[in-house]
Write a protein that holds these residues in place. Structure first.
Motif, PDB file in Angstrom:
ATOM      1  N   ALA A  69       8.444  19.264 -20.731  1.00 61.13           N
ATOM      2  CA  ALA A  69       9.782  19.846 -20.636  1.00 61.13           C
ATOM      3  C   ALA A  69      10.785  18.737 -20.350  1.00 61.13           C
ATOM      4  O   ALA A  69      10.399  17.615 -19.986  1.00 61.13           O
ATOM      5  CB  ALA A  69       9.817  20.905 -19.524  1.00 61.13           C
ATOM      6  N   PRO A  70      12.065  19.009 -20.500  1.00 68.68           N
ATOM      7  CA  PRO A  70      13.082  18.004 -20.168  1.00 68.68           C
ATOM      8  C   PRO A  70      13.083  17.686 -18.672  1.00 68.68           C
ATOM      9  O   PRO A  70      12.569  18.444 -17.849  1.00 68.68           O
ATOM     10  CB  PRO A  70      14.394  18.667 -20.600  1.00 68.68           C
ATOM     11  CG  PRO A  70      14.002  19.732 -21.572  1.00 68.68           C
ATOM     12  CD  PRO A  70      12.662  20.214 -21.115  1.00 68.68           C
ATOM     13  N   CYS A  71      13.664  16.561 -18.339  1.00 72.31           N
ATOM     14  CA  CYS A  71      13.810  16.189 -16.934  1.00 72.31           C
ATOM     15  C   CYS A  71      14.785  17.135 -16.236  1.00 72.31           C
ATOM     16  O   CYS A  71      15.668  17.714 -16.878  1.00 72.31           O
ATOM     17  CB  CYS A  71      14.310  14.747 -16.826  1.00 72.31           C
ATOM     18  SG  CYS A  71      13.041  13.502 -17.183  1.00 72.31           S
ATOM     19  N   PRO A  72      14.643  17.299 -14.925  1.00 69.04           N
ATOM     20  CA  PRO A  72      15.536  18.218 -14.203  1.00 69.04           C
ATOM     21  C   PRO A  72      16.976  17.705 -14.187  1.00 69.04           C
ATOM     22  O   PRO A  72      17.234  16.503 -14.324  1.00 69.04           O
ATOM     23  CB  PRO A  72      14.930  18.248 -12.792  1.00 69.04           C
ATOM     24  CG  PRO A  72      14.143  16.984 -12.679  1.00 69.04           C
ATOM     25  CD  PRO A  72      13.632  16.700 -14.040  1.00 69.04           C
ATOM     26  N   ALA A  73      17.902  18.632 -14.042  1.00 68.95           N
ATOM     27  CA  ALA A  73      19.323  18.280 -14.026  1.00 68.95           C
ATOM     28  C   ALA A  73      19.601  17.258 -12.937  1.00 68.95           C
ATOM     29  O   ALA A  73      19.069  17.341 -11.825  1.00 68.95           O
ATOM     30  CB  ALA A  73      20.162  19.540 -13.796  1.00 68.95           C
ATOM     31  N   ALA A  78      17.097   8.335 -17.200  1.00 64.72           N
ATOM     32  CA  ALA A  78      15.983   7.503 -17.666  1.00 64.72           C
ATOM     33  C   ALA A  78      14.676   8.074 -17.133  1.00 64.72           C
ATOM     34  O   ALA A  78      14.663   9.046 -16.365  1.00 64.72           O
ATOM     35  CB  ALA A  78      16.172   6.061 -17.205  1.00 64.72           C
ATOM     36  N   ALA A  79      13.572   7.476 -17.576  1.00 58.00           N
ATOM     37  CA  ALA A  79      12.245   7.897 -17.111  1.00 58.00           C
ATOM     38  C   ALA A  79      11.316   6.692 -17.130  1.00 58.00           C
ATOM     39  O   ALA A  79      11.561   5.705 -17.838  1.00 58.00           O
ATOM     40  CB  ALA A  79      11.699   9.029 -17.973  1.00 58.00           C
ATOM     41  N   ARG A  80      10.229   6.770 -16.384  1.00 57.77           N
ATOM     42  CA  ARG A  80       9.230   5.705 -16.356  1.00 57.77           C
ATOM     43  C   ARG A  80       7.874   6.314 -16.049  1.00 57.77           C
ATOM     44  O   ARG A  80       7.781   7.432 -15.523  1.00 57.77           O
ATOM     45  CB  ARG A  80       9.584   4.637 -15.314  1.00 57.77           C
ATOM     46  CG  ARG A  80       9.541   5.126 -13.879  1.00 57.77           C
ATOM     47  CD  ARG A  80      10.119   4.102 -12.919  1.00 57.77           C
ATOM     48  NE  ARG A  80      10.090   4.592 -11.537  1.00 57.77           N
ATOM     49  CZ  ARG A  80      10.731   4.004 -10.524  1.00 57.77           C
ATOM     50  NH1 ARG A  80      11.467   2.907 -10.747  1.00 57.77           N
ATOM     51  NH2 ARG A  80      10.653   4.508  -9.293  1.00 57.77           N
ATOM     52  N   LEU A 130      14.523   9.873 -13.691  1.00 55.49           N
ATOM     53  CA  LEU A 130      15.358   8.999 -12.866  1.00 55.49           C
ATOM     54  C   LEU A 130      16.845   9.301 -13.030  1.00 55.49           C
ATOM     55  O   LEU A 130      17.315   9.639 -14.118  1.00 55.49           O
ATOM     56  CB  LEU A 130      15.110   7.539 -13.235  1.00 55.49           C
ATOM     57  CG  LEU A 130      13.651   7.063 -13.203  1.00 55.49           C
ATOM     58  CD1 LEU A 130      13.553   5.665 -13.806  1.00 55.49           C
ATOM     59  CD2 LEU A 130      13.104   7.090 -11.779  1.00 55.49           C
ATOM     60  N   SER A 131      17.555   9.114 -11.945  1.00 57.96           N
ATOM     61  CA  SER A 131      19.011   9.050 -11.955  1.00 57.96           C
ATOM     62  C   SER A 131      19.383   7.604 -11.653  1.00 57.96           C
ATOM     63  O   SER A 131      18.983   7.068 -10.615  1.00 57.96           O
ATOM     64  CB  SER A 131      19.598   9.995 -10.898  1.00 57.96           C
ATOM     65  OG  SER A 131      20.997   9.812 -10.786  1.00 57.96           O
ATOM     66  N   LYS A 133      21.969   4.906 -10.648  1.00 58.20           N
ATOM     67  CA  LYS A 133      23.263   4.769  -9.969  1.00 58.20           C
ATOM     68  C   LYS A 133      23.473   3.304  -9.595  1.00 58.20           C
ATOM     69  O   LYS A 133      22.699   2.758  -8.821  1.00 58.20           O
ATOM     70  CB  LYS A 133      23.312   5.636  -8.720  1.00 58.20           C
ATOM     71  CG  LYS A 133      23.172   7.132  -9.020  1.00 58.20           C
ATOM     72  CD  LYS A 133      23.217   7.965  -7.757  1.00 58.20           C
ATOM     73  CE  LYS A 133      23.102   9.443  -8.064  1.00 58.20           C
ATOM     74  NZ  LYS A 133      23.126  10.286  -6.834  1.00 58.20           N
ATOM     75  N   GLY A 134      24.508   2.703 -10.175  1.00 56.82           N
ATOM     76  CA  GLY A 134      24.771   1.297  -9.912  1.00 56.82           C
ATOM     77  C   GLY A 134      23.638   0.403 -10.343  1.00 56.82           C
ATOM     78  O   GLY A 134      23.382  -0.637  -9.724  1.00 56.82           O
ATOM     79  N   GLY A 135      22.933   0.812 -11.417  1.00 56.51           N
ATOM     80  CA  GLY A 135      21.817   0.032 -11.913  1.00 56.51           C
ATOM     81  C   GLY A 135      20.529   0.239 -11.141  1.00 56.51           C
ATOM     82  O   GLY A 135      19.511  -0.386 -11.453  1.00 56.51           O
ATOM     83  N   ILE A 136      20.541   1.094 -10.140  1.00 59.05           N
ATOM     84  CA  ILE A 136      19.355   1.345  -9.316  1.00 59.05           C
ATOM     85  C   ILE A 136      18.767   2.700  -9.691  1.00 59.05           C
ATOM     86  O   ILE A 136      19.455   3.728  -9.594  1.00 59.05           O
ATOM     87  CB  ILE A 136      19.706   1.322  -7.821  1.00 59.05           C
ATOM     88  CG1 ILE A 136      20.293  -0.046  -7.446  1.00 59.05           C
ATOM     89  CG2 ILE A 136      18.479   1.631  -6.971  1.00 59.05           C
ATOM     90  CD1 ILE A 136      20.792  -0.120  -6.009  1.00 59.05           C
ATOM     91  N   PRO A 137      17.499   2.765 -10.130  1.00 64.68           N
ATOM     92  CA  PRO A 137      16.886   4.060 -10.476  1.00 64.68           C
ATOM     93  C   PRO A 137      16.453   4.826  -9.231  1.00 64.68           C
ATOM     94  O   PRO A 137      15.810   4.278  -8.329  1.00 64.68           O
ATOM     95  CB  PRO A 137      15.672   3.650 -11.319  1.00 64.68           C
ATOM     96  CG  PRO A 137      15.329   2.275 -10.867  1.00 64.68           C
ATOM     97  CD  PRO A 137      16.612   1.624 -10.437  1.00 64.68           C
ATOM     98  N   VAL A 138      16.851   6.081  -9.202  1.00 61.32           N
ATOM     99  CA  VAL A 138      16.476   6.967  -8.102  1.00 61.32           C
ATOM    100  C   VAL A 138      15.588   8.073  -8.667  1.00 61.32           C
ATOM    101  O   VAL A 138      16.054   8.856  -9.506  1.00 61.32           O
ATOM    102  CB  VAL A 138      17.720   7.569  -7.423  1.00 61.32           C
ATOM    103  CG1 VAL A 138      17.310   8.516  -6.305  1.00 61.32           C
ATOM    104  CG2 VAL A 138      18.638   6.466  -6.904  1.00 61.32           C
ATOM    105  N   PRO A 139      14.308   8.144  -8.278  1.00 62.32           N
ATOM    106  CA  PRO A 139      13.414   9.139  -8.872  1.00 62.32           C
ATOM    107  C   PRO A 139      13.680  10.543  -8.331  1.00 62.32           C
ATOM    108  O   PRO A 139      14.120  10.735  -7.196  1.00 62.32           O
ATOM    109  CB  PRO A 139      12.019   8.649  -8.450  1.00 62.32           C
ATOM    110  CG  PRO A 139      12.257   7.863  -7.205  1.00 62.32           C
ATOM    111  CD  PRO A 139      13.608   7.255  -7.338  1.00 62.32           C
ATOM    112  N   ALA A 140      13.402  11.541  -9.197  1.00 65.93           N
ATOM    113  CA  ALA A 140      13.479  12.938  -8.776  1.00 65.93           C
ATOM    114  C   ALA A 140      12.350  13.248  -7.806  1.00 65.93           C
ATOM    115  O   ALA A 140      11.354  12.530  -7.722  1.00 65.93           O
ATOM    116  CB  ALA A 140      13.404  13.849 -10.006  1.00 65.93           C
TER     117      ALA A 140
END
Length: 250
Positions: A69-73, A78-80, A130-131, A133-140
Motif C-alpha cells: 500500500a502507499p506510505c501513510p500521510a 521517500a522510503a528506504r 520517510l518524511s 525535513k531539512g534534508g534529514i529523513p524522519v521515519p514513520a
C-alpha cells in the motif's frame, strides 16, 4: 545393571526424538512480525518476479522491496529498506529513494548482499516510509515487513508469498487494461448493395429461366416457324387472286 526391554524401548524413542528435533533447533524460524508492521512486503528479483527463496551470498539477495500500500500521510517524501536480525538492531540496506507518486505503493531497489550483515538464522526485512525535513529523513512509526528464515547460505520468505509470481502493475483503486469488444465491421459479414442494371448471376438465370440467354435462344428457335408461316400465307393469297381472275373472265 542392564536395562529391561521396556526401558530400552523408551530410551530409543527418546534418542530418536532428540535427533529429529536437532535440525529444527539449529534451523530457527524467522523472527515474529514486528508490532509496528502494517503490511507484508513483497520481495522481487532482478526480473520483477516474486521471490520465495533465495541466496544470502548473491548480489543482490533480492532486487526490490514492494509495499502492499502507499506510505501513510505525512511520510510520502521517500522510503528506504532495512534488515533487522533476530534480537538485533535495524540496519539500512538501500539508498533513500524519493517517492515520485505518493499514491502508489512504495518500491525500493536493493543491491545489498545479505551475508554482509551477519543475520544469523533469521531476520526481518522492513520498508520505512520517510518524511524528509531539512534534508534529514524522519521515519514513520509504522513499517511494512516480511521475515527471512535463514539456513546456511539460503533463505526462505516467511510468510510464503502467494501466486501469481508477478505482482500487480496497476495502482490500488484502478482497473487493469480492458479489451474493447470487436466492432460490427470486424465481425458481421458485409452485404453488397444491389445496383440498377446489375446482371444476375448465371446460377440464378438457370433457376428462374428469366435470363437474357433464355430469351435469345427462344427467339432463334421460333424464327424458322414464323418464316414458314409467312410463305404459306403468301401462297394462299396468290391462289385466291387467280381463282377470282378466272371467275371474272368467264
Amino acid at each position: 545393571m542392564s536395562l529391561n526391554t521396556p526401558a530400552r524401548l523408551a530410551t530409543a524413542i527418546g534418542v530418536g526424538a532428540l535427533l529429529l528435533a536437532a535440525p529444527a533447533a539449529a534451523h530457527a524460524a524467522a523472527p515474529p512480525t514486528p508490532e509496528n508492521s502494517v503490511g507484508i512486503l513483497t520481495l522481487l528479483d532482478t526480473g520483477g518476479k516474486v521471490v520465495a527463496v533465495g541466496s544470502t551470498t548473491a548480489q543482490p539477495g533480492f532486487a526490490t522491496v514492494l509495499a502492499p500500500a502507499p506510505c501513510p500521510a505525512g511520510f510520502t517524501d521517500a522510503a528506504r529498506a532495512s534488515v533487522v536480525p533476530a534480537g538485533g538492531k535495524a540496519m539500512v540496506i538501500s539508498a533513500t529513494i524519493p517517492l515520485t507518486n505518493p499514491a502508489a505503493p512504495a518500491a525500493v531497489p536493493v543491491l545489498a548482499v545479505l551475508d554482509d550483515y551477519k543475520l544469523g538464522s533469521g531476520a526481518t526485512v522492513a520498508l520505512e516510509c520517510l518524511s524528509v525535513k531539512g534534508g534529514i529523513p524522519v521515519p514513520a512509526a509504522s513499517v511494512f515487513s516480511v521475515g527471512l528464515d535463514i539456513a546456511g547460505t539460503g533463505y526462505t520468505v516467511v510468510p510464503a508469498p502467494v501466486l501469481p509470481s508477478n505482482p500487480p502493475t496497476t495502482a490500488p483503486g484502478t482497473t487493469g487494461p480492458t479489451t474493447s469488444p470487436p466492432t460490427a465491421s470486424a465481425t458481421a459479414p458485409q452485404s453488397v448493395p444491389a445496383t440498377a442494371g446489375a446482371e444476375t448471376a448465371p446460377g440464378s438465370q438457370a433457376a428462374s429461366g428469366s435470363g437474357r440467354g433464355d430469351l435469345a435462344s427462344t427467339g432463334s428457335a421460333t424464327l424458322p416457324l414464323l418464316f414458314g408461316a409467312g410463305i404459306l400465307s403468301a401462297a394462299g393469297a396468290a391462289l385466291l387472286l387467280r381463282r377470282r381472275s378466272k371467275a371474272s373472265h368467264s
